[in-house]
Design a protein around this motif. Sequence first.
Motif, PDB file in Angstrom:
ATOM      1  N   MET A  59       1.003  -1.156   0.176  1.00 10.14           N
ATOM      2  CA  MET A  59      -0.036  -0.157  -0.076  1.00 10.14           C
ATOM      3  C   MET A  59       1.079   1.312  -0.065  1.00 10.14           C
ATOM      4  O   MET A  59       0.375   2.118  -0.813  1.00 10.14           O
ATOM      5  CB  MET A  59      -0.912   0.030   1.239  1.00 10.14           C
ATOM      6  N   TYR A  60       1.878   1.163   0.797  1.00  5.49           N
ATOM      7  CA  TYR A  60       2.948   2.534   0.810  1.00  5.49           C
ATOM      8  C   TYR A  60       3.399   2.670  -0.500  1.00  5.49           C
ATOM      9  O   TYR A  60       3.614   3.725  -0.777  1.00  5.49           O
ATOM     10  CB  TYR A  60       3.864   2.304   1.885  1.00  5.49           C
ATOM     11  N   ALA A  61       3.775   1.326  -1.088  1.00 10.75           N
ATOM     12  CA  ALA A  61       4.776   1.625  -2.229  1.00 10.75           C
ATOM     13  C   ALA A  61       3.788   2.292  -3.431  1.00 10.75           C
ATOM     14  O   ALA A  61       3.776   3.123  -4.138  1.00 10.75           O
ATOM     15  CB  ALA A  61       5.101   0.425  -2.928  1.00 10.75           C
ATOM     16  N   ILE A  62       2.546   1.917  -3.270  1.00 10.79           N
ATOM     17  CA  ILE A  62       1.547   2.337  -4.449  1.00 10.79           C
ATOM     18  C   ILE A  62       1.024   3.831  -3.915  1.00 10.79           C
ATOM     19  O   ILE A  62       0.840   4.802  -4.874  1.00 10.79           O
ATOM     20  CB  ILE A  62       0.393   1.792  -4.311  1.00 10.79           C
ATOM     21  N   ARG A  63       1.235   4.142  -2.577  1.00  5.72           N
ATOM     22  CA  ARG A  63       1.076   5.516  -2.293  1.00  5.72           C
ATOM     23  C   ARG A  63       2.179   6.456  -2.827  1.00  5.72           C
ATOM     24  O   ARG A  63       1.798   7.650  -3.284  1.00  5.72           O
ATOM     25  CB  ARG A  63       1.107   5.452  -0.643  1.00  5.72           C
ATOM     26  N   ASP A  64       3.370   5.945  -2.801  1.00  2.82           N
ATOM     27  CA  ASP A  64       4.470   6.857  -3.279  1.00  2.82           C
ATOM     28  C   ASP A  64       4.384   7.047  -4.837  1.00  2.82           C
ATOM     29  O   ASP A  64       4.494   8.043  -5.174  1.00  2.82           O
ATOM     30  CB  ASP A  64       5.578   6.346  -2.804  1.00  2.82           C
ATOM     31  N   ARG A  65       3.970   5.711  -5.334  1.00  2.00           N
ATOM     32  CA  ARG A  65       3.746   5.787  -6.846  1.00  2.00           C
ATOM     33  C   ARG A  65       2.716   6.738  -7.267  1.00  2.00           C
ATOM     34  O   ARG A  65       2.893   7.513  -8.284  1.00  2.00           O
ATOM     35  CB  ARG A  65       3.702   4.593  -7.118  1.00  2.00           C
ATOM     36  N   GLU A  66       1.750   6.900  -6.402  1.00  2.00           N
ATOM     37  CA  GLU A  66       0.565   7.652  -6.562  1.00  2.00           C
ATOM     38  C   GLU A  66       1.325   9.327  -6.696  1.00  2.00           C
ATOM     39  O   GLU A  66       0.805  10.124  -7.635  1.00  2.00           O
ATOM     40  CB  GLU A  66      -0.443   7.698  -5.766  1.00  2.00           C
ATOM     41  N   LYS A  67       2.114   9.438  -5.822  1.00  2.00           N
ATOM     42  CA  LYS A  67       2.695  10.901  -5.802  1.00  2.00           C
ATOM     43  C   LYS A  67       3.723  11.183  -6.951  1.00  2.00           C
ATOM     44  O   LYS A  67       3.554  12.260  -7.612  1.00  2.00           O
ATOM     45  CB  LYS A  67       3.608  11.172  -4.487  1.00  2.00           C
ATOM     46  N   ARG A 127      17.764   1.370  -4.341  1.00  2.00           N
ATOM     47  CA  ARG A 127      18.876   2.251  -4.317  1.00  2.00           C
ATOM     48  C   ARG A 127      18.613   2.918  -5.567  1.00  2.00           C
ATOM     49  O   ARG A 127      18.840   4.029  -5.596  1.00  2.00           O
ATOM     50  CB  ARG A 127      20.213   1.365  -4.189  1.00  2.00           C
ATOM     51  N   GLU A 128      18.259   2.354  -6.636  1.00  2.00           N
ATOM     52  CA  GLU A 128      17.975   3.085  -7.974  1.00  2.00           C
ATOM     53  C   GLU A 128      17.031   4.093  -7.720  1.00  2.00           C
ATOM     54  O   GLU A 128      17.023   5.096  -8.504  1.00  2.00           O
ATOM     55  CB  GLU A 128      17.571   2.058  -8.961  1.00  2.00           C
ATOM     56  N   VAL A 129      16.027   3.668  -6.968  1.00  2.00           N
ATOM     57  CA  VAL A 129      14.984   4.980  -6.743  1.00  2.00           C
ATOM     58  C   VAL A 129      15.668   6.335  -6.253  1.00  2.00           C
ATOM     59  O   VAL A 129      15.534   7.104  -6.299  1.00  2.00           O
ATOM     60  CB  VAL A 129      14.021   4.369  -5.936  1.00  2.00           C
ATOM     61  N   GLU A 130      16.633   5.846  -5.141  1.00  2.00           N
ATOM     62  CA  GLU A 130      17.304   6.951  -4.499  1.00  2.00           C
ATOM     63  C   GLU A 130      18.248   7.561  -5.565  1.00  2.00           C
ATOM     64  O   GLU A 130      18.395   8.755  -5.477  1.00  2.00           O
ATOM     65  CB  GLU A 130      18.233   6.226  -3.705  1.00  2.00           C
ATOM     66  N   GLU A 131      18.916   7.036  -6.385  1.00  2.00           N
ATOM     67  CA  GLU A 131      19.739   7.455  -7.363  1.00  2.00           C
ATOM     68  C   GLU A 131      18.993   8.309  -8.359  1.00  2.00           C
ATOM     69  O   GLU A 131      19.231   9.365  -8.579  1.00  2.00           O
ATOM     70  CB  GLU A 131      20.586   6.671  -8.315  1.00  2.00           C
ATOM     71  N   ASP A 190       9.332  13.743   1.204  1.00  2.00           N
ATOM     72  CA  ASP A 190       8.404  12.277   1.362  1.00  2.00           C
ATOM     73  C   ASP A 190       9.241  11.244   0.969  1.00  2.00           C
ATOM     74  O   ASP A 190       9.210  10.189   1.557  1.00  2.00           O
ATOM     75  CB  ASP A 190       7.262  12.422   0.210  1.00  2.00           C
ATOM     76  N   LEU A 191      10.233  11.395  -0.069  1.00  2.00           N
ATOM     77  CA  LEU A 191      10.889   9.981  -0.361  1.00  2.00           C
ATOM     78  C   LEU A 191      11.847   9.309   0.797  1.00  2.00           C
ATOM     79  O   LEU A 191      11.743   8.108   0.985  1.00  2.00           O
ATOM     80  CB  LEU A 191      11.726  10.287  -1.555  1.00  2.00           C
ATOM     81  N   PRO A 192      12.637  10.148   1.282  1.00  2.00           N
ATOM     82  CA  PRO A 192      13.509   9.741   2.316  1.00  2.00           C
ATOM     83  C   PRO A 192      12.895   8.983   3.493  1.00  2.00           C
ATOM     84  O   PRO A 192      12.999   7.771   3.969  1.00  2.00           O
ATOM     85  CB  PRO A 192      14.355  10.962   2.834  1.00  2.00           C
ATOM     86  N   GLU A 193      11.593   9.564   3.848  1.00  2.00           N
ATOM     87  CA  GLU A 193      10.855   9.195   4.850  1.00  2.00           C
ATOM     88  C   GLU A 193      10.289   7.339   4.525  1.00  2.00           C
ATOM     89  O   GLU A 193      10.353   6.789   5.233  1.00  2.00           O
ATOM     90  CB  GLU A 193       9.558  10.010   4.880  1.00  2.00           C
ATOM     91  N   SER A 194       9.640   7.581   3.234  1.00  2.00           N
ATOM     92  CA  SER A 194       9.018   6.324   2.701  1.00  2.00           C
ATOM     93  C   SER A 194      10.244   5.370   2.538  1.00  2.00           C
ATOM     94  O   SER A 194      10.093   3.948   2.894  1.00  2.00           O
ATOM     95  CB  SER A 194       8.096   6.675   1.495  1.00  2.00           C
ATOM     96  N   MET A 195      11.531   5.756   2.222  1.00  2.00           N
ATOM     97  CA  MET A 195      12.537   4.768   1.981  1.00  2.00           C
ATOM     98  C   MET A 195      13.023   4.236   3.518  1.00  2.00           C
ATOM     99  O   MET A 195      13.301   3.103   3.329  1.00  2.00           O
ATOM    100  CB  MET A 195      13.783   5.426   1.482  1.00  2.00           C
ATOM    101  N   ASP A 196      12.942   5.091   4.421  1.00  2.00           N
ATOM    102  CA  ASP A 196      12.981   4.583   5.822  1.00  2.00           C
ATOM    103  C   ASP A 196      12.201   3.365   5.976  1.00  2.00           C
ATOM    104  O   ASP A 196      12.399   2.599   6.772  1.00  2.00           O
ATOM    105  CB  ASP A 196      13.100   5.654   6.868  1.00  2.00           C
ATOM    106  N   GLU A 197      10.998   3.676   5.821  1.00  2.00           N
ATOM    107  CA  GLU A 197       9.808   2.568   6.021  1.00  2.00           C
ATOM    108  C   GLU A 197      10.012   1.460   5.287  1.00  2.00           C
ATOM    109  O   GLU A 197       9.808   0.194   5.803  1.00  2.00           O
ATOM    110  CB  GLU A 197       8.436   3.364   5.306  1.00  2.00           C
ATOM    111  N   VAL A 198      10.338   1.824   4.132  1.00  3.31           N
ATOM    112  CA  VAL A 198      10.747   0.399   3.151  1.00  3.31           C
ATOM    113  C   VAL A 198      11.891  -0.468   4.062  1.00  3.31           C
ATOM    114  O   VAL A 198      11.783  -1.648   4.055  1.00  3.31           O
ATOM    115  CB  VAL A 198      11.228   0.768   1.790  1.00  3.31           C
ATOM    116  N   HIS A 199      12.893   0.250   4.284  1.00  3.33           N
ATOM    117  CA  HIS A 199      14.050  -0.665   4.803  1.00  3.33           C
ATOM    118  C   HIS A 199      13.562  -1.243   6.353  1.00  3.33           C
ATOM    119  O   HIS A 199      14.095  -2.232   6.727  1.00  3.33           O
ATOM    120  CB  HIS A 199      15.245   0.454   5.165  1.00  3.33           C
ATOM    121  N   ASP A 200      12.738  -0.381   6.901  1.00  2.00           N
ATOM    122  CA  ASP A 200      12.116  -0.989   8.177  1.00  2.00           C
ATOM    123  C   ASP A 200      11.357  -2.132   7.900  1.00  2.00           C
ATOM    124  O   ASP A 200      11.490  -3.221   8.661  1.00  2.00           O
ATOM    125  CB  ASP A 200      11.064   0.133   8.713  1.00  2.00           C
ATOM    126  N   LEU A 201      10.570  -1.987   7.370  1.00  2.00           N
ATOM    127  CA  LEU A 201       9.589  -3.277   6.964  1.00  2.00           C
ATOM    128  C   LEU A 201       9.893  -4.176   6.144  1.00  2.00           C
ATOM    129  O   LEU A 201       9.589  -5.281   6.272  1.00  2.00           O
ATOM    130  CB  LEU A 201       8.196  -2.763   6.405  1.00  2.00           C
TER     131      LEU A 201
END
Lengths: 232, 360, 553
Positions: C306-314, C444-448, C359-370
């Motif tokens: 859901m979070y991935a789709i939320r970011d994609r939505e952005k 990591r490519e998303v971050e690049e 938004d992105l760094p925050e959701s990346m943290d979430e990704v690493h967390d989960l």
Amino acid sequence: MSSQQPPTELDRNVLTKTRDARATGVDDRFNSRLREAMGSTPFILTKFDKFMNWVRGSSMFILQFGIACCSLEMIHAMMIKHDVDRFGAGVPRASPRQADLIIVPGTIVSKFAPRMKRVYDQMPEPKFVVGMGSCTISGGPFQEGYNVVKGAEEVIPVDIHVPGCPPRPEALIYGIAKLQEQVANGETSPVVVKPYELEEFGNMPRDEIIEQLSDQINEDDLAMRYNWGDSP
Amino acid sequence: MLQAVLQTDTVLLPERLVDLLRLGEFGVVGEFIAGLIAAFLVANIMLIMTAIAGPWAKRKIRARFTDAIAVNRVGPAGLLIIIADAVRLMSKEIIVPEGVDRPAWELAPIVVALSALLGFAVIPMGSGIHVADPEVGVVFVFAVASLASIGLVMGGYASNNKFSMLGGLRAVAQNIAYEIPLVLVAASVVIFAGSLQMSEIVAAQQDTLISLGVVDIPMWFAIINPFAFVLFLAANMAEIGRNPFDTPEAPNEIVAGYQTEYSGIYFVLFYLGEFIHIFLGGAIIATLFLGGPAGPGPESLGFVWFLVKIWAVFLLTQWMRSAVPRVRIDQLIEIGWKGLLVLSFLNLILTALIVGVITV
Amino acid sequence: MSTLEEPEVEPDGLDIDAVHERLGDRVLDTEEHINAPGIIIRADEVEETLTILRDEFDFDYLACVSAEELPDRYETIYHLKQFADPTRELSIVVPTDRDRPISQSAAHVYETANWHEREAYDLIGIEYDGHPNLKRILLPDSWTGHPLTDDYNQDKPQVVSYKAHENPLLEHTKEDDGETMLINIGPHHPATHGVLHLKATLDGESVVDVEPDIGYLHRCEEQMCEQGTYRHQIMPYPDRWDYASAGIINEWAYARAAEDLADIEVPEYAQILRTMGAELCRMAAHFLALGTFVLDVYGEFNALSMYAIRDREKVQKLLEDLTGQRIMFNYLRLGGVAWDIPEPREQFFDDTRQFINEDLPESMDEVHDLLTDNEIFQLRCVDIGVLPPKQAKQYAATGPVARASGIDMDLRRDDPYGYYPELDWEVVTDDGCDIFSRVMVRVREVEESAKIVDQCIDLLEEWPEDEREIQANVPRTLKPDPDTRVYRAVEGAKGELGIYIRADGTDTPGRFKIRSPAYCNLSTLPVMAEGDFVADLIASLGSIDIILGEVDR
């Protein structure tokens, strides 16, 4: 021999009745023998029909069924932000046996059409179909392709068409809401197309192509003949 | 200390009903009728809870975890979806696929739903709702709950579908692997309480362990031996087939596992069985580890506390569902046999030590 | 043949004379394609020649095999490249007779040729001698005719058979020992991300053999593009290849090939816009890859997908602001882009910065967390679905799949285009070769990509107002010289997305061939999954990140 005559008469009667029901907007899908027996509008049954229509219109399980580009917007419609579950239609089921609604999200090609028909057949009644995107209406941008079935209605009956390439999630949700409204009012669209049927290869009328393929396909294999020239 | 526990006297629900409805004069027949009524009541309580949990609470909880809203159009807060979903599912066409093993195919959902319901017969739910209290309550509840796996394998085998078959086999492998640790951990509770009777086990947890000023910490087994509690929670997750152990119906691998071919009312029964099973798991946890219906306030509130506890377990399953990946079937079996089994033996020894210390 | 114009990118370091000398008599003739020198060889010396080139000249990468029908002959072109330096290219042209189009197969030299040649057989009708499994791949087995040839009549009815597997209960054992079981995963199955059919042979729960069966979404994209005019009619179709929002990258693949063909210079400002758009698309595509992969491993409707789709939505919101559509952008034009940043420009820049920097760094943290820190997830993914680098090269895997196998190739850096060379970013590689690395590479490519977008935003903001040129001068009708050929690729979200175009002197392409990265990546699935469990098969499939629109075209 002669005993066959009366039932046919009766059948015709029933058929006319059903046709009338269809013409007056009362849906034929939920017609039951009980209703036939009790006449056209007994109070309890109409109330019960209303209740059942409300039930079917309020809650739907969607089949997890992705085909092409539109399936992405379908995913978005089901996930957060758009969240079609607000309308009680957000539970995806992987097995067609447990689904009420199949959204056809994309282009249907020759190889997939029989499979989609089978998936549709596996769903229990009452079942509803939302065609999503131009491809399910006419083949969309790929209409001229040698391999593209020109619209989902060539294969299965469709209740609601949502145009767009692809439609936005909002549009899909509107389509589903419209379908729910229709179902709740007991007026799902009657089947207007004769969908292509799978038939046994051996039963197909023999012609040049059948002869040519006869060594590849078994007599009792199911097959679908698609006439690309005739379709819209 | 333990002697005091044994003096508790439980009045069961059928006995109360006999008194209330003056069925005493009908003798055995009266008791039988009272038993039936009691069973009916308890079954309905559980069915209502599943009805709330399945179509509504589950979606709402998931929506909370994922920032979504979920059902909110049908009735207030979407609550009428419960009726809509239930009636719609029951009114769907029942498709009997070609080649199914007919009696087994039809029995399977009933076995699954019934086995979980039967377990509630011996669970003390507080406020006097307790249908039966046999001396072997703990054994009964596990025996009945594991009947469900027979139902699952029946359904999986009889469906004549390869995905169902895989799902059924997975369910059996999983249940065997986790039943043993589950029972062993429960045995540690039995050692502690000195009885297999549910009411005795609840009573054994009534006393106060330590008094911290105004707050009394009760002698719940979860507090005395948290290790056993965690073990039981984990094994229970596998037993009821929820994330991370939901391999039997892993939708992305084997479509819907054993229930792939079921539609209409049979599917409802499976669905129901699953949820009752979750609640039964919660009820067992509450009884064995969380003092059953115990809680602050008058004793008549017991049922409320009991509900709170089983819903908490339900909430936990849903939380896991949205946050934890599914383990693979071989890893799951490995965790069961090599991890939990060994740990549960350790736990038995640990409990023996604890009980020794307390009684000395 | 014709020597038309100088190749634009000098094949630096490639000693073409040495190749000629080594091949000796095998070289029948040479020709010059825009991207590479071409060598014409005999149809029965394919295997030999390619083996020499692979072993002695390091041409370890068969990028594409394009087949076509010409008035007097059929032709197969093997586009060879090197993983170490993809600008060293060589085209091996194999003409075959019109009456008996039989050519030697290259499937024993490059594994990837297997599927490419099956496709060529399916659509064009060239038969490959010595091919291990020459049957139709995209069209149903019962199809008659080869649709991309001139004499094919598409109005003729076809009989599509439901044929095998209509009843999964029929006994399909591989050997007759009764130990194995065949299950059909798909074409309708929740884990196939569309309409893919996997014929998996299981022994208990472990996979003995898996055979992807594709073609359930073969929408005749190549035919559509061959019917459209270069200038405007082709551009909408690329959006629908990799429809996971990678639209701008796909458009760029076509634009790059066509611009080279017609010799169009794209203004620098438009290049920046393209670069930014492409990277936003890459982010959206990777978010989807992550979201759907998580669905496979976690189960349906967990929080992370859901979070991935939320970011994609952005990201989609930003792309919608830029292009006007959520998925099918149709934003690029030959020689530039459709329009500039929407007014007010500051609004767009602010929104993008907000997303990139907050938004992105925050959701990346979430990704690493989960996800990546989760032990069960690691249990499921580390050392599972291994694709060794050697195999990856044989199957011509590219993109995140190859980079997760330690192959350091990224066309954005190695075959530079757009504005990438001026920007500061890194190519992400990982040598784990497993599912976990593939997921990590994407994360990591998303971050690049975010870094690239950030720099593009700065550049666009500071660009002087009177130099904002978004479109070069392009003639109304493009008619490239007849018989010019070009193969050009860009780094798509899934890997090397290449387009081969042969101009025939009209305003529509004579042959338009798409080299789809997902198609080649999918062919590595048997390597990854065989010997593992069913659950691993599903996870491997998810980690390849296929989009069926691109696989089947």
